[in-house]
Design a protein around this motif. Structure first.
Motif, PDB file in Angstrom:
ATOM      1  N   TRP A  13      11.020  -1.428  -8.093  1.00 55.26           N
ATOM      2  CA  TRP A  13      11.630  -1.468  -6.735  1.00 55.26           C
ATOM      3  C   TRP A  13      12.977  -1.340  -6.874  1.00 55.26           C
ATOM      4  O   TRP A  13      13.485  -2.258  -7.758  1.00 55.26           O
ATOM      5  N   CYS A  58      10.728   3.159  -4.594  1.00 61.28           N
ATOM      6  CA  CYS A  58       9.779   2.966  -5.923  1.00 61.28           C
ATOM      7  C   CYS A  58       9.715   3.996  -6.948  1.00 61.28           C
ATOM      8  O   CYS A  58      10.140   5.235  -6.671  1.00 61.28           O
ATOM      9  N   GLN A  86       5.345   6.605  -1.142  1.00 60.19           N
ATOM     10  CA  GLN A  86       5.656   5.438  -0.726  1.00 60.19           C
ATOM     11  C   GLN A  86       5.424   5.382   0.781  1.00 60.19           C
ATOM     12  O   GLN A  86       5.269   6.671   1.341  1.00 60.19           O
ATOM     13  N   CYS A 143       3.495   1.407  -2.448  1.00 60.10           N
ATOM     14  CA  CYS A 143       3.779   2.393  -3.263  1.00 60.10           C
ATOM     15  C   CYS A 143       2.815   2.667  -4.571  1.00 60.10           C
ATOM     16  O   CYS A 143       1.849   1.922  -4.941  1.00 60.10           O
TER      17      CYS A 143
END
Lengths: 115, 116
Positions: free
Chosen positions: B34, B91, B6, B23
């Motif tokens: 997420w 993520c 990320q 991500c």
């Protein structure tokens, strides 16, 4: 509704002592259960999982967990804690949603290890 | 080689601004997620994408818009940032199996967003 409860927000143990972190779930069907660990400033790492079969599952870093259907619990244990185990621990139940899966997490337990 | 990465790791911004978090996963997975972790460390799913298609949208304000240009990327764009958006955003990715609830999710290191 499905939920996961971790009754202990914060636990402190001495290095070398045994550890048990509690997790209770509320789910009507067969639960798929996970324990994740979050070290400071890091993402979540899977410690172990239970899907079926032997109710005592082994994971990484010397952790194990026992699934008890009668108590709706999936407690995490370690016989001897190391200072590096200090972290945040999350229990989760896996659910299907549409054509994907999702995790429902408990509130987490912060583990502090005393020297 | 990081499996789920990320960027940025930290993001500090003013209220009202628009920002994005990126991500990428190199695991070949077909599903990305997420999650938001609030100040009490509670983790809650926000979105999931499967093969670039939005699957889960968990009552997230429409100021949050995920975008998946391909299976390996899932970006999160946030408009008109509010104080309450301050959190850590994670993520994750997984490979869909026959039993979806068994999907093992692999997480990135998180993006700490601070809205001032």
């Amino acid at each position: 509704a499905q939920s996961v409860t971790q009754p202990d927000i914060h636990i402190t143990v001495s290095e070398g002592a045994s550890l048990e972190l509690r997790c209770n779930y509320s789910y009507g069907a067969t639960p798929y259960l996970f324990w994740y660990v979050q070290s400071p400033g890091q993402g979540l790492q899977l410690l172990l999982k239970y899907f079926s079969g032997d109710t005592l599952v082994q994971g990484i870093k010397g952790f194990e967990a026992e699934f008890k259907r009668s108590q709706s619990s999936f407690n995490l244990r370690k016989p001897s804690v190391h200072w590096s185990d200090a972290a945040e621990y999350f229990c989760a139940v896996g659910l299907a949603s549409g054509n994907t899966g999702k995790l429902i997490f408990g509130q987490g337990t912060t583990l502090q290890v005393k020297p | 080689d990081t499996a789920v990465s990320q960027t940025p790791k930290y993001l500090v911004t003013q209220m009202g601004n628009d920002k994005s978090i990126k991500c990428e996963q190199n695991l070949g997975h077909d599903t990305m997620y997420w999650y938001k972790q609030d100040s009490k460390k509670f983790l809650k799913i926000m979105f999931s994408y499967n093969n670039k298609e939005l699957i889960i949208n968990e009552t997230v304000p429409n100021r949050f818009s995920p975008k998946s240009p391909d299976k390996a990327h899932l970006n999160l764009h946030i408009n008109s940032l509010e104080l309450g958006d301050s959190a850590v955003y994670f993520c994750a990715s997984s490979q869909a199996g026959a039993t979806l609830a068994k999907n093992i999710q692999y997480f990135g290191a998180g993006t700490r967003l601070s809205v001032l």
